[in-house]
Design an enzyme around this catalytic site. Structure first.
Site, mmCIF file in Angstrom:
data_model
loop_
_atom_site.group_PDB
_atom_site.id
_atom_site.type_symbol
_atom_site.label_atom_id
_atom_site.label_comp_id
_atom_site.label_asym_id
_atom_site.label_seq_id
_atom_site.Cartn_x
_atom_site.Cartn_y
_atom_site.Cartn_z
ATOM 1 N N GLU A 233 8.254 13.059 34.010
ATOM 2 C CA GLU A 233 7.474 14.209 33.574
ATOM 3 C C GLU A 233 6.056 13.811 33.156
ATOM 4 O O GLU A 233 5.091 14.495 33.485
ATOM 5 C CB GLU A 233 8.174 14.892 32.384
ATOM 6 C CG GLU A 233 9.466 15.592 32.740
ATOM 7 C CD GLU A 233 9.235 16.899 33.461
ATOM 8 O OE1 GLU A 233 8.190 17.539 33.207
ATOM 9 O OE2 GLU A 233 10.086 17.294 34.278
ATOM 10 N N LYS B 129 -0.279 -5.784 11.662
ATOM 11 C CA LYS B 129 1.133 -6.010 11.954
ATOM 12 C C LYS B 129 1.495 -7.479 11.787
ATOM 13 O O LYS B 129 2.588 -7.806 11.308
ATOM 14 C CB LYS B 129 1.468 -5.548 13.374
ATOM 15 C CG LYS B 129 2.951 -5.700 13.692
ATOM 16 C CD LYS B 129 3.353 -4.975 14.949
ATOM 17 C CE LYS B 129 4.854 -5.082 15.155
ATOM 18 N NZ LYS B 129 5.312 -4.316 16.333
ATOM 19 N N ALA B 130 0.595 -8.382 12.171
ATOM 20 C CA ALA B 130 0.853 -9.811 11.997
ATOM 21 C C ALA B 130 1.052 -10.135 10.526
ATOM 22 O O ALA B 130 1.982 -10.877 10.155
ATOM 23 C CB ALA B 130 -0.288 -10.623 12.586
ATOM 24 N N LEU C 26 4.468 2.889 37.922
ATOM 25 C CA LEU C 26 5.006 4.200 37.575
ATOM 26 C C LEU C 26 4.325 5.317 38.371
ATOM 27 O O LEU C 26 4.986 6.286 38.755
ATOM 28 C CB LEU C 26 4.848 4.443 36.072
ATOM 29 C CG LEU C 26 5.793 3.615 35.198
ATOM 30 C CD1 LEU C 26 5.321 3.609 33.749
ATOM 31 C CD2 LEU C 26 7.223 4.155 35.285
ATOM 32 N N ARG D 266 6.285 7.920 40.673
ATOM 33 C CA ARG D 266 6.144 9.358 40.421
ATOM 34 C C ARG D 266 5.645 10.089 41.667
ATOM 35 O O ARG D 266 6.159 11.162 42.016
ATOM 36 C CB ARG D 266 5.181 9.585 39.252
ATOM 37 C CG ARG D 266 5.021 11.053 38.867
ATOM 38 C CD ARG D 266 4.149 11.197 37.642
ATOM 39 N NE ARG D 266 2.826 10.629 37.856
ATOM 40 C CZ ARG D 266 1.906 10.527 36.894
ATOM 41 N NH1 ARG D 266 2.180 10.956 35.661
ATOM 42 N NH2 ARG D 266 0.724 9.995 37.158
ATOM 43 N N ALA E 260 10.116 12.485 17.897
ATOM 44 C CA ALA E 260 9.478 11.232 17.481
ATOM 45 C C ALA E 260 8.010 11.453 17.126
ATOM 46 O O ALA E 260 7.501 10.851 16.169
ATOM 47 C CB ALA E 260 9.608 10.189 18.585
ATOM 48 N N GLU F 97 5.509 -3.379 26.448
ATOM 49 C CA GLU F 97 6.665 -2.598 25.999
ATOM 50 C C GLU F 97 6.659 -1.251 26.715
ATOM 51 O O GLU F 97 5.641 -0.552 26.733
ATOM 52 C CB GLU F 97 6.626 -2.375 24.487
ATOM 53 C CG GLU F 97 7.832 -1.579 23.987
ATOM 54 C CD GLU F 97 7.733 -1.188 22.528
ATOM 55 O OE1 GLU F 97 8.610 -1.560 21.747
ATOM 56 O OE2 GLU F 97 6.760 -0.484 22.171
ATOM 57 N N ARG G 241 -1.069 2.861 25.797
ATOM 58 C CA ARG G 241 -1.970 2.569 24.694
ATOM 59 C C ARG G 241 -2.028 1.061 24.466
ATOM 60 O O ARG G 241 -1.062 0.330 24.710
ATOM 61 C CB ARG G 241 -1.561 3.304 23.421
ATOM 62 C CG ARG G 241 -0.240 2.843 22.795
ATOM 63 C CD ARG G 241 -0.457 1.974 21.593
ATOM 64 N NE ARG G 241 0.811 1.492 21.062
ATOM 65 C CZ ARG G 241 1.339 0.339 21.398
ATOM 66 N NH1 ARG G 241 0.751 -0.424 22.301
ATOM 67 N NH2 ARG G 241 2.481 -0.059 20.867
#
Length: 234
Positions: free
Chosen positions: A32, A47-48, A15, A19, A145, A133, A37
């Site tokens: 932008e 989460k598991a 990226l 950029r 968000a 992701e 993370r």
């Protein structure tokens, strides 16, 4: 965790190259802001447990796709798919899954394009495929968000129904802003190649600011919306 960190570095490098190329070699830069993370071990375990994923390295790697995450913020909705195509077109990046929450937003109004990709990480003794992701969204989508996330956790992940409706209305206003800014962007590009009457004709298609303001006021509810056409308007 080290392999996931290296996977993040690989995607961030891709990226950064895109950029910088747009910044120095082209007339327009669609990227932008970029951030990344890495989930902490505690977050991974939580989460598991929540998703019922067995606590083995193999199962977590196979079923949890957001341990390493990258977020790309762009100005306009058209930039989202442009960035997506540039990433997916790279030979050493494999697209595993794609979730389009822009054409099909979540019930609460959330919009973003999620890509689950795999990149090779060249270790000293092996090549490790790492899943990352990538979320691609506009500034307006990211603004909504981020604030929704803060509200969600403030209420212990149980937001009152009345606030859920207001959040959805706010998401609709953010979408209206995206549509307006995209139209302005396209109109400016057209005007740059026009003069005189042609430029004036291009300006005819711009959405009046009043429409966007009224949409925002409607989202706040009739009890909070002042009369924008009254003597004190302005």
């Amino acid at each position: 965790m080290l392999a996931y960190r290296f996977g993040l570095d690989e995607v961030m490098t891709k990226l950064t190259i895109l950029r910088d190329e747009f910044k120095y070699a082209r007339s327009y830069n669609p990227i932008e802001h970029v951030s990344s993370r890495l989930k902490s071990p505690d977050s991974i375990l939580q989460k598991a447990h929540r998703k019922g994923i067995p606590l083995t390295l193999e199962d977590i790697k196979a079923q949890m796709f957001d341990i390493a995450g990258v977020r790309v913020t762009c100005a306009f909705q058209s930039d989202i798919h442009r960035i997506r195509d540039l990433l997916v077109g790279q030979q050493d990046l494999t697209l595993l899954a794609e979730r389009d929450y822009i054409t099909q937003p979540k019930p609460n109004g959330y919009k973003s394009l999620h890509l689950i990709v795999q990149v090779p990480v060249f270790m000293s003794d092996r090549v490790e495929p790492v899943t990352v992701e990538i979320q691609i969204r506009t500034i307006a989508m990211d603004f909504w968000a981020s604030l929704e996330h803060k509200i969600y956790y403030k209420y212990g992940k149980e937001i009152p129904a009345s606030l859920l409706a207001e959040l959805k209305d706010a998401a609709d206003v953010a979408d209206a802003l995206d549509v307006k800014m995209e139209h302005l962007h396209n109109a400016v590009l057209a005007i740059k190649g026009s003069t005189g009457a042609d430029a004036s004709a291009d300006m005819q298609g711009l959405i009046p600011s009043q429409d966007l303001l009224e949409a925002f006021l409607r989202s706040r509810g009739p009890e909070q919306a002042p009369d924008v056409d009254g003597p004190d308007a302005g």
